[in-house]
Design a protein around this motif. Structure first.
Motif, PDB file in Angstrom:
ATOM      1  N   PRO A  11      -0.011  -1.385  -0.466  1.00 35.93           N
ATOM      2  CA  PRO A  11      -0.780  -0.162   0.261  1.00 35.93           C
ATOM      3  C   PRO A  11       0.699   1.325   0.213  1.00 35.93           C
ATOM      4  O   PRO A  11       1.877   1.457   0.749  1.00 35.93           O
ATOM      5  CB  PRO A  11      -0.681  -0.348   0.989  1.00 35.93           C
ATOM      6  CG  PRO A  11      -0.202  -1.252   2.149  1.00 35.93           C
ATOM      7  CD  PRO A  11       1.183  -2.217   1.098  1.00 35.93           C
ATOM      8  N   GLN A  63      -2.947  -2.333  -4.850  1.00 31.98           N
ATOM      9  CA  GLN A  63      -3.815  -1.749  -3.946  1.00 31.98           C
ATOM     10  C   GLN A  63      -4.934  -1.319  -5.065  1.00 31.98           C
ATOM     11  O   GLN A  63      -6.449  -1.255  -4.934  1.00 31.98           O
ATOM     12  CB  GLN A  63      -3.390  -0.986  -3.133  1.00 31.98           C
ATOM     13  CG  GLN A  63      -4.677  -0.246  -2.516  1.00 31.98           C
ATOM     14  CD  GLN A  63      -4.408   0.542  -1.380  1.00 31.98           C
ATOM     15  OE1 GLN A  63      -4.463   0.514   0.035  1.00 31.98           O
ATOM     16  NE2 GLN A  63      -2.923   1.286  -1.564  1.00 31.98           N
ATOM     17  N   ARG A  67      -8.453  -1.909  -5.514  1.00 33.82           N
ATOM     18  CA  ARG A  67     -10.504  -1.256  -5.666  1.00 33.82           C
ATOM     19  C   ARG A  67     -10.965  -1.577  -6.605  1.00 33.82           C
ATOM     20  O   ARG A  67     -12.043  -0.639  -7.188  1.00 33.82           O
ATOM     21  CB  ARG A  67      -9.165   0.713  -5.734  1.00 33.82           C
ATOM     22  CG  ARG A  67      -9.395   0.840  -4.422  1.00 33.82           C
ATOM     23  CD  ARG A  67      -9.049   2.891  -3.992  1.00 33.82           C
ATOM     24  NE  ARG A  67      -8.576   2.764  -5.108  1.00 33.82           N
ATOM     25  CZ  ARG A  67      -6.954   3.397  -5.461  1.00 33.82           C
ATOM     26  NH1 ARG A  67      -6.226   2.267  -4.496  1.00 33.82           N
ATOM     27  NH2 ARG A  67      -6.662   3.235  -6.247  1.00 33.82           N
ATOM     28  N   TYR A  80      -8.143  -6.517   0.263  1.00 28.52           N
ATOM     29  CA  TYR A  80      -7.167  -6.263   0.120  1.00 28.52           C
ATOM     30  C   TYR A  80      -5.810  -6.427   1.654  1.00 28.52           C
ATOM     31  O   TYR A  80      -5.985  -6.011   2.674  1.00 28.52           O
ATOM     32  CB  TYR A  80      -6.833  -5.194  -0.088  1.00 28.52           C
ATOM     33  CG  TYR A  80      -5.230  -4.094  -0.578  1.00 28.52           C
ATOM     34  CD1 TYR A  80      -4.901  -4.299  -1.656  1.00 28.52           C
ATOM     35  CD2 TYR A  80      -4.809  -3.440   0.142  1.00 28.52           C
ATOM     36  CE1 TYR A  80      -2.949  -4.233  -2.070  1.00 28.52           C
ATOM     37  CE2 TYR A  80      -3.215  -2.974   0.520  1.00 28.52           C
ATOM     38  CZ  TYR A  80      -2.531  -2.942  -0.850  1.00 28.52           C
ATOM     39  OH  TYR A  80      -1.461  -3.063  -1.349  1.00 28.52           O
ATOM     40  N   ARG A  94      -6.862   4.540   3.456  1.00 28.95           N
ATOM     41  CA  ARG A  94      -8.536   3.627   3.914  1.00 28.95           C
ATOM     42  C   ARG A  94      -9.455   4.745   3.588  1.00 28.95           C
ATOM     43  O   ARG A  94     -10.105   4.272   3.285  1.00 28.95           O
ATOM     44  CB  ARG A  94      -8.321   3.939   5.386  1.00 28.95           C
ATOM     45  CG  ARG A  94      -7.736   3.320   6.290  1.00 28.95           C
ATOM     46  CD  ARG A  94      -7.818   2.380   7.886  1.00 28.95           C
ATOM     47  NE  ARG A  94      -6.768   1.665   8.164  1.00 28.95           N
ATOM     48  CZ  ARG A  94      -5.777   2.113   8.778  1.00 28.95           C
ATOM     49  NH1 ARG A  94      -4.659   3.597   8.375  1.00 28.95           N
ATOM     50  NH2 ARG A  94      -4.590   1.337   9.135  1.00 28.95           N
ATOM     51  N   ASN A  97     -10.112   3.704  -0.418  1.00 27.91           N
ATOM     52  CA  ASN A  97     -10.519   2.092  -0.098  1.00 27.91           C
ATOM     53  C   ASN A  97     -12.030   1.875  -0.067  1.00 27.91           C
ATOM     54  O   ASN A  97     -12.555   1.015  -0.308  1.00 27.91           O
ATOM     55  CB  ASN A  97      -9.819   1.553   0.384  1.00 27.91           C
ATOM     56  CG  ASN A  97      -8.638   1.038  -0.163  1.00 27.91           C
ATOM     57  OD1 ASN A  97      -8.508   1.523  -1.530  1.00 27.91           O
ATOM     58  ND2 ASN A  97      -7.276   1.150   0.938  1.00 27.91           N
ATOM     59  N   LEU A 102     -13.183  -1.359  -1.036  1.00 25.45           N
ATOM     60  CA  LEU A 102     -12.490  -2.409  -0.469  1.00 25.45           C
ATOM     61  C   LEU A 102     -12.310  -2.426   0.704  1.00 25.45           C
ATOM     62  O   LEU A 102     -11.873  -1.443   1.693  1.00 25.45           O
ATOM     63  CB  LEU A 102     -11.354  -1.701  -1.853  1.00 25.45           C
ATOM     64  CG  LEU A 102     -10.744  -2.952  -1.043  1.00 25.45           C
ATOM     65  CD1 LEU A 102     -10.438  -4.332  -1.952  1.00 25.45           C
ATOM     66  CD2 LEU A 102      -9.476  -1.879  -1.905  1.00 25.45           C
ATOM     67  N   ARG A 103     -12.095  -3.695   1.490  1.00 22.12           N
ATOM     68  CA  ARG A 103     -12.162  -4.199   2.115  1.00 22.12           C
ATOM     69  C   ARG A 103     -10.239  -4.259   2.456  1.00 22.12           C
ATOM     70  O   ARG A 103     -10.366  -5.146   2.215  1.00 22.12           O
ATOM     71  CB  ARG A 103     -12.838  -5.155   2.947  1.00 22.12           C
ATOM     72  CG  ARG A 103     -12.452  -6.021   4.064  1.00 22.12           C
ATOM     73  CD  ARG A 103     -12.967  -7.033   4.419  1.00 22.12           C
ATOM     74  NE  ARG A 103     -12.544  -7.185   5.652  1.00 22.12           N
ATOM     75  CZ  ARG A 103     -13.250  -8.677   6.707  1.00 22.12           C
ATOM     76  NH1 ARG A 103     -14.550  -9.052   6.087  1.00 22.12           N
ATOM     77  NH2 ARG A 103     -12.822  -9.186   7.919  1.00 22.12           N
ATOM     78  N   THR A 104      -9.967  -3.690   3.551  1.00 23.27           N
ATOM     79  CA  THR A 104      -8.155  -3.719   3.538  1.00 23.27           C
ATOM     80  C   THR A 104      -8.690  -4.281   5.262  1.00 23.27           C
ATOM     81  O   THR A 104      -8.809  -3.717   5.923  1.00 23.27           O
ATOM     82  CB  THR A 104      -7.962  -1.992   3.705  1.00 23.27           C
ATOM     83  OG1 THR A 104      -8.729  -0.384   4.454  1.00 23.27           O
ATOM     84  CG2 THR A 104      -7.529  -1.632   2.396  1.00 23.27           C
ATOM     85  N   GLU A 105      -7.411  -5.304   5.012  1.00 25.88           N
ATOM     86  CA  GLU A 105      -6.619  -5.570   6.552  1.00 25.88           C
ATOM     87  C   GLU A 105      -5.112  -4.792   6.216  1.00 25.88           C
ATOM     88  O   GLU A 105      -4.902  -6.280   6.241  1.00 25.88           O
ATOM     89  CB  GLU A 105      -7.136  -7.534   6.665  1.00 25.88           C
ATOM     90  CG  GLU A 105      -8.617  -7.637   6.292  1.00 25.88           C
ATOM     91  CD  GLU A 105      -9.460  -7.040   7.680  1.00 25.88           C
ATOM     92  OE1 GLU A 105      -8.739  -6.884   8.548  1.00 25.88           O
ATOM     93  OE2 GLU A 105     -11.064  -6.040   7.816  1.00 25.88           O
ATOM     94  N   TYR A 106      -4.927  -4.738   6.667  1.00 26.69           N
ATOM     95  CA  TYR A 106      -3.699  -3.536   7.099  1.00 26.69           C
ATOM     96  C   TYR A 106      -2.903  -4.572   7.958  1.00 26.69           C
ATOM     97  O   TYR A 106      -3.426  -4.246   9.873  1.00 26.69           O
ATOM     98  CB  TYR A 106      -3.722  -2.219   7.341  1.00 26.69           C
ATOM     99  CG  TYR A 106      -3.673  -1.280   5.686  1.00 26.69           C
ATOM    100  CD1 TYR A 106      -4.214  -1.525   4.631  1.00 26.69           C
ATOM    101  CD2 TYR A 106      -4.229  -0.372   6.541  1.00 26.69           C
ATOM    102  CE1 TYR A 106      -3.904  -0.994   3.381  1.00 26.69           C
ATOM    103  CE2 TYR A 106      -4.855   0.569   4.740  1.00 26.69           C
ATOM    104  CZ  TYR A 106      -4.982   0.030   3.432  1.00 26.69           C
ATOM    105  OH  TYR A 106      -5.071   0.868   2.553  1.00 26.69           O
TER     106      TYR A 106
END
Ligand code: 26A
Length: 346
Positions: A11, A63, A67, A80, A94, A97, A102-106
């Protein structure tokens, strides 16, 4: 079924600005390239922050693809993974996204800033200079967290940015093994010429897990050179055959190599091991009048989003490629790696 597509990458926040050719020359940069920052480039980040017209845009190649795929697919289709810091740049990513759903799991690094990419635009070209920072600290154990591994197990498709090969080939291999064991399709983008050139061994390690390779003509040439292939570096079908035929862990799926080629037709090669034969196809792009092009930053990522979204939708291979061409044409009409709102549909 929710979250059918899982993506992994670096990212980054893009610091996008127009520069002149002398500026690129000063830093020994090519007009159309993507590199990792070196000492001699560090000043660029300070300088771009003071340039008029600077735009801060959500970037990071995979990323962008994630998206874009979520833009096309129904709500809650894409997750992602990547690593960011605790700062305003991460907040901006964030936010972008979220706009796309878009779901982000950083994986969040306490004391390392979010990565950034100077996107230096000259006309329709873009030179990308990346300081990975937090993105470089992604570790495969993030995927092992029970809630994250559940998302991996639930997914049906994987998309990996080749740029991530510089960060965690272990994480890619982990997803690759899972995909092979469960017969799910995994797509890898070569991302930039320096990946096959300088990260050859790591690339060779993950390729056996890859069902779909996406790359462009210069990445193809770079692969041919670093692997000493006895084919003309401009013979992209010839190079694609070599890659398509490499050993594969999941023998239930054939490997397909897709080479985009600017406005020239996209070439795909699929290898059938049982017949020891190749099928080679060409697909016309959706060519835009040049007056409609805002910039080409993210064009390749957008192509990949249309393609993988097509796989998720169960479209045919040729329709998925065509949706990729459509998405690329849509994205290059926007500034940076973005798509238009209100949404357009294929
Ligand atoms: C490891 N590197 C160099 C990178 C990148 C990158 N994304 C991940 N890793 N260098 C540039 N990018 C992203 O590529 C997009 C355009 O394809 C930029 O952030 C830009 O959004």
């Amino acid at each position: 079924m929710a979250y059918e597509l899982v993506c992994l990458g670096n990212p980054l926040l893009d610091l996008q600005v127009e520069v002149d050719e002398d500026y690129l020359k000063k830093y020994e940069l090519k007009a159309n390239d993507a590199i990792l920052v070196e000492e001699k480039h560090l000043k660029i980040y300070e300088e771009v922050l003071n340039k008029p017209g600077l735009r801060l845009l959500a970037g990071g190649a995979a990323q962008n693809t994630a998206r874009g795929a979520q833009y096309i697919l129904p709500e809650n289709s894409v997750v992602y993974f990547g690593s960011v810091g605790k700062d305003t740049y991460a907040d901006k990513l964030r936010e972008a996204n979220k706009q796309y759903g878009l779901r982000t799991e950083y994986q969040v690094q306490e004391n390392i800033p979010t990565g950034k990419c100077a996107a230096l635009i000259t006309g329709v070209h873009r030179s990308l200079v990346t300081d990975l920072a937090a993105a470089n600290h992604f570790t495969p154990d993030h995927l092992d967290k029970p809630e994250n591994w559940k998302l991996v197990e639930n997914a049906k498709f994987f998309y990996i940015g080749g740029f991530h090969i510089t960060v965690s080939p272990d994480a890619i291999e982990k997803l690759g093994k899972h995909a092979a064991e469960t017969n799910k399709a995994l797509t890898l983008n070569f991302s930039a010429p320096f990946i096959p050139q300088f990260f050859k061994d790591a690339l060779d390690r993950v390729l056996p897990y890859v069902d779909y390779v996406i790359a462009n003509e210069s990445e193809a040439a770079s692969y041919a050179e670093s692997h000493g292939l006895k084919v003309d570096p401009t013979d992209i079908a010839g190079i694609a055959k070599e890659i398509a035929k490499l050993p594969k862990v999941n023998s239930q799926r054939k490997r397909t190599v897709i080479f985009t080629h600017g406005v020239e037709p996209t070439v795909s090669v699929t290898y059938d091991p049982s017949a020891d034969s190749f099928s080679v196809e060409e697909f016309k792009v959706h060519e835009l009048e040049s007056s409609k092009i805002a910039d080409t930053n993210g064009a390749g990522d957008a192509f990949a989003s249309g393609f993988v979204a097509g796989l998720v939708q169960g479209k045919s291979f040729s329709q998925s490629i065509d949706q990729g061409h459509w998405a690329a044409a849509l994205s290059i009409q926007e500034i940076g790696p973005a798509f238009p709102f209100p949404k357009k549909t294929y």
